[in-house]
Design a protein around this motif. Structure first.
Motif, short mmCIF file in Angstrom:
data_model
loop_
_atom_site.label_atom_id
_atom_site.label_comp_id
_atom_site.label_asym_id
_atom_site.label_seq_id
_atom_site.Cartn_x
_atom_site.Cartn_y
_atom_site.Cartn_z
N GLU A 20 0.80 -1.23 0.00
CA GLU A 20 0.00 0.00 0.00
C GLU A 20 0.83 1.28 0.00
N PHE A 79 -14.88 3.80 6.41
CA PHE A 79 -14.15 2.93 5.49
C PHE A 79 -12.69 3.36 5.56
N LYS A 96 -8.23 2.07 6.09
CA LYS A 96 -7.17 1.09 5.87
C LYS A 96 -6.79 0.51 7.22
N ASP A 102 -12.53 -2.55 6.60
CA ASP A 102 -11.14 -2.51 6.16
C ASP A 102 -11.11 -2.70 4.64
N ILE A 103 -10.87 -1.62 3.90
CA ILE A 103 -10.90 -1.69 2.44
C ILE A 103 -9.70 -2.44 1.87
N LEU A 104 -8.69 -2.71 2.70
CA LEU A 104 -7.55 -3.48 2.23
C LEU A 104 -7.90 -4.95 2.04
N ASP A 154 -10.95 -5.64 -2.50
CA ASP A 154 -10.62 -4.67 -3.55
C ASP A 154 -11.86 -4.23 -4.32
N ARG A 193 -13.21 -1.51 -2.26
CA ARG A 193 -12.23 -0.42 -2.29
C ARG A 193 -12.35 0.43 -3.56
N GLN A 194 -12.40 -0.23 -4.71
CA GLN A 194 -12.49 0.50 -5.98
C GLN A 194 -13.91 0.99 -6.25
N LYS A 239 -15.10 4.27 -4.41
CA LYS A 239 -14.58 5.52 -4.99
C LYS A 239 -15.56 6.05 -6.04
N TYR A 245 -8.99 7.27 0.71
CA TYR A 245 -9.47 6.78 2.01
C TYR A 245 -8.64 7.41 3.12
#
Length: 477
Positions: free
Chosen positions: A248, A292, A294, A323-325, A328, A331-332, A335, A343
């Motif tokens: 990251e 949201f 990391k 945890d957006i980690l 994915d 996470r994407q 956005k 984030y």
């Protein structure tokens, strides 16, 4: 223990030793503090004179979790334990007091008089005793050096720190230089940045104590190294290492440094799949306050996420997190869903509040608490709060000075003619309140007048009370 002084490596190690019940003396010190170094010599000799006690050193700035646990704000600082409990403390370089306090917990001192330098033990040689005499003459203010500077954290210092943290897109505050790091943590971060081929500049905090102490308060981060991206704190060695291991770090250092909101552009912007959109809607609404981030609240994996968690905890706001980690797709997709490119992202009742910079600014201005106090309430709680905000409360269209319907205007005039003090709420400004209070009061029209939280009535009832001369009496019972 035979006079040996050992260094504490962790809080758990200290807890185990303390729970043994044996006398323990803890010396919090700092490498830059001369008084700490001098008292450490005295400390070592006392360890020889009191072999039944355990003597330990803690480098205060390297072990903030231990320092915070015992409220250490200046060095040298001593904590005395007996039967597993902290029974006394001592701040500053006061050898006589140190000797007496050690004697009390170790059970060897019977004198009620302050210890003279000679009473510090046969092991203390002439040089040490001379140092002790000099220290004994110092005032309390001279003997204790603060870990967190208060007098130098001026507007000028903050301006200087802001310029330093923004002097390069990636800025490392470390002990030593990249070519000659002077602590293992700084060396680890330098090696990681070089391995990631990240261009960075550095500042040696050992060369400037004003910056060293001021930056801790400026960033609300007690240890070094500290890594900044575009003027925002990313974190210390642990966070940098964790982000490097998860892949990251480089992304974080090339992101907008948590500022977000730049309107993400994507060919998929209007075309999230129905299933993903439904999933994201479910997630952002899964808790009244949803973060949201990391990592997890207990283990943030970037400085911006850690900052928002800290702010929410300071404001005593309960929140859920994701945890957006670990996902994915979320996470994407988020956005695109939120049109926010970085984030952390904080949501309140399903609506995006913003990222770390917005949350921080709202906290500083006092807006954050207000937002949560309003949005965090149920509609019923909010209506009760509004109705009881004044003894006489009028829900109307417009304001008393600019009514936006004839009935509201009549009620305002009647109250003013009777010289009644009242509060008001413009129901045209808030549709949720407008519709909600109709059901709450079981009264379908406006205006609505309340006295001590109870509905008096609408325009017709107020006009009738006014014409009968009963309005003021009704509102003053």
């Amino acid at each position: 223990m035979g006079g040996a002084v050992k260094d504490i490596a962790s809080k758990s190690e200290l807890d185990n030793i303390r729970q043994s019940g044996a006398p323990v003396v803890l010396h919090f010190w700092a490498s830059w503090c001369d008084a700490s170094k001098q008292m450490d010599q005295v400390f070592s000799h006392l360890a020889t004179d009191f072999p039944r006690a355990h003597f330990f050193r803690v480098e205060a700035e390297e072990h903030p979790e231990i320092s915070e646990a015992y409220s250490v704000s200046a060095v040298p600082y001593f904590v005395f334990f007996k039967d597993g409990k902290a029974v006394d403390t001592l701040e500053g370089a006061d050898p006589s007091s140190l000797a007496n306090k050690v004697g009390r917990v170790a059970g060897s001192s019977t004198s009620a008089e302050p210890a003279a330098p000679a009473s510090l033990g046969l092991a203390a040689g002439p040089t040490i005793l001379e140092t002790v005499k000099e220290n004994a003459k110092a005032t309390s203010k001279d003997r204790a050096q603060p870990l967190s500077t208060t007098t130098t954290t001026t507007e000028a210092l903050n301006t200087r720190l802001e310029k330093l943290t923004n002097s390069h897109p990636v800025m490392l505050f470390m002990k030593g230089t990249p070519e000659e790091p002077r602590c293992g943590f700084s060396k680890n971060v330098v090696n990681i940045l070089k391995e990631e081929e990240v261009e960075f500049r550095s500042f040696d905090i050992l060369s400037d104590n004003e910056v060293r102490e001021g930056l801790k308060k400026f960033s609300n981060w007690p240890t070094y190294p500290q890594l900044y991206s575009n003027g925002e704190l990313l974190g210390g060695a642990d966070i940098v290492i964790a982000m490097h291991e998860s892949g990251e770090l480089k992304e974080a250092l090339t992101d907008e440094a948590g500022k977000g909101g730049g309107g993400i552009t994507s060919g998929n912007a209007g075309g999230l799949s129905e299933s993903l959109r439904a999933r994201l809607e479910g997630l952002v609404n899964s808790s009244p306050v949803m973060l949201f981030m990391k990592g997890k609240p207990q283990e943030p994996k970037c400085g911006f996420s850690g900052k928002v968690v800290e702010i929410l905890n300071q404001e005593k706001i309960k929140f859920g997190s994701f945890d957006i980690l670990l996902d994915d797709e979320v996470r994407q997709g988020l956005k695109v869903y939120s049109n926010w490119s970085s984030y952390p992202q904080l949501y309140v009742k399903g609506e995006l509040l913003g990222g770390s910079d917005i949350v921080l600014e709202m906290q500083k201005s006092g807006e954050l608490k207000q937002v949560f106090s309003e949005k965090g309430k149920s509609l019923e709680d909010r209506l009760k709060s509004l109705i009881n905000s004044e003894k006489v409360m009028l829900f109307m269209k417009g304001s008393p000075d600019e009514p936006k319907c004839g009935f509201s205007s009549k009620v305002v005039k009647a109250l003013r003619d009777e010289d009644v003090s009242f509060g008001s709420f413009d129901i045209l400004s808030d549709e949720e309140v407008r519709q909600g209070i109709k059901s709450f009061s079981n009264w379908p029209t406006f205006p609505q007048l309340y006295y001590k939280g109870e509905l008096v009535g609408g325009c017709d009832i107020i006009m009738e009370l006014s014409s009968g001369g009963d309005l003021k009496a009704t509102l003053s019972e």
